[in-house]
Each structure stands twice: as C-alpha cells, then as structure tokens.
Design a protein around this motif. Structure first.
Motif, short mmCIF file in Angstrom:
data_model
loop_
_atom_site.label_atom_id
_atom_site.label_comp_id
_atom_site.label_asym_id
_atom_site.label_seq_id
_atom_site.Cartn_x
_atom_site.Cartn_y
_atom_site.Cartn_z
N ARG A 4 0.79 -1.23 0.00
CA ARG A 4 0.00 0.00 0.00
C ARG A 4 0.83 1.28 0.00
O ARG A 4 0.36 2.31 -0.47
CB ARG A 4 -0.94 0.00 1.19
N ALA A 5 2.03 1.26 0.56
CA ALA A 5 2.82 2.49 0.64
C ALA A 5 3.14 3.06 -0.74
O ALA A 5 2.91 4.25 -0.98
CB ALA A 5 4.09 2.26 1.44
N PRO A 6 3.66 2.27 -1.69
CA PRO A 6 3.89 2.82 -3.02
C PRO A 6 2.59 3.24 -3.72
O PRO A 6 2.57 4.21 -4.47
CB PRO A 6 4.58 1.71 -3.79
N LEU A 7 1.51 2.53 -3.44
CA LEU A 7 0.23 2.87 -4.03
C LEU A 7 -0.27 4.22 -3.49
O LEU A 7 -0.78 5.04 -4.26
CB LEU A 7 -0.81 1.78 -3.77
N ALA A 8 -0.07 4.47 -2.20
CA ALA A 8 -0.46 5.75 -1.62
C ALA A 8 0.35 6.88 -2.25
O ALA A 8 -0.19 7.94 -2.58
CB ALA A 8 -0.26 5.73 -0.11
N ALA A 9 1.65 6.67 -2.45
CA ALA A 9 2.48 7.68 -3.11
C ALA A 9 2.01 7.93 -4.54
O ALA A 9 2.01 9.07 -5.01
CB ALA A 9 3.94 7.23 -3.10
N LEU A 10 1.57 6.88 -5.20
CA LEU A 10 1.07 7.01 -6.57
C LEU A 10 -0.20 7.85 -6.61
O LEU A 10 -0.35 8.72 -7.46
CB LEU A 10 0.81 5.61 -7.14
N TYR A 11 -1.10 7.63 -5.66
CA TYR A 11 -2.33 8.43 -5.60
C TYR A 11 -2.03 9.89 -5.28
O TYR A 11 -2.69 10.79 -5.80
CB TYR A 11 -3.30 7.87 -4.56
N LEU A 12 -1.04 10.15 -4.44
CA LEU A 12 -0.74 11.52 -4.03
C LEU A 12 -0.02 12.32 -5.12
O LEU A 12 -0.32 13.49 -5.33
CB LEU A 12 0.09 11.53 -2.75
N SER A 13 0.94 11.69 -5.79
CA SER A 13 1.74 12.47 -6.74
C SER A 13 1.55 12.07 -8.20
O SER A 13 2.05 12.75 -9.08
CB SER A 13 3.22 12.34 -6.38
N GLY A 14 0.88 10.94 -8.45
CA GLY A 14 0.66 10.51 -9.83
C GLY A 14 1.77 9.65 -10.39
O GLY A 14 1.64 9.12 -11.49
N ARG A 15 2.85 9.51 -9.64
CA ARG A 15 3.95 8.64 -10.07
C ARG A 15 4.74 8.19 -8.86
O ARG A 15 4.72 8.84 -7.82
CB ARG A 15 4.85 9.32 -11.08
N THR A 16 5.42 7.08 -9.00
CA THR A 16 6.28 6.58 -7.94
C THR A 16 7.32 5.67 -8.57
O THR A 16 7.27 5.40 -9.77
CB THR A 16 5.46 5.83 -6.86
#
Length: 67
Positions: free
Chosen positions: A39-51
C-alpha cells in the motif's frame, strides 16, 4: 542486482498503470501492483501521480544486459 521500476497512471484510466523498466514499458492493473508492492507505493502514486519501486533483476536478463 536490482532494477528500478518507474510507475505512473495510464492517461484516461482509473485502474491501469504504466510500469517502465530498463527493458520496456508494460501496463499493469492497479490491484496487481498493490498485491506485489503493497500500500505504501500505491499511496504515493495516488498523491503524486507517479512513484518508483525496486525489484530484484531476473538473472538471465541481467546477464544479457551485461554481455
């Protein structure tokens, strides 16, 4: 040896990701990405659009790249 995967949303979709590695770009469903990387990389993806995430490189691909 590890390699970095750059992940971003596929434009115009809500559930498809573009995952770019040194070997090319693939489309992944967001649920598969969450199962593999959590979930951590997925949360970063939702916040910034990329990870970006790292994974262990496949030995055969690493040998082919080094040769």
């Amino acid at each position: 040896m590890t390699e970095t995967l750059h992940v971003r949303w596929k434009p115009g979709t809500l559930d498809t990701l573009l995952v770019t590695s040194p070997h090319g770009t693939l489309e992944w469903n967001v649920l598969i990405f969450e199962r593999v990387y959590g979930r951590a990389p997925l949360a970063a993806l939702y916040l910034s659009g990329r990870t970006q995430v790292t994974r262990t490189a496949h030995p055969a691909l690493s040998a082919a790249t080094a040769a």
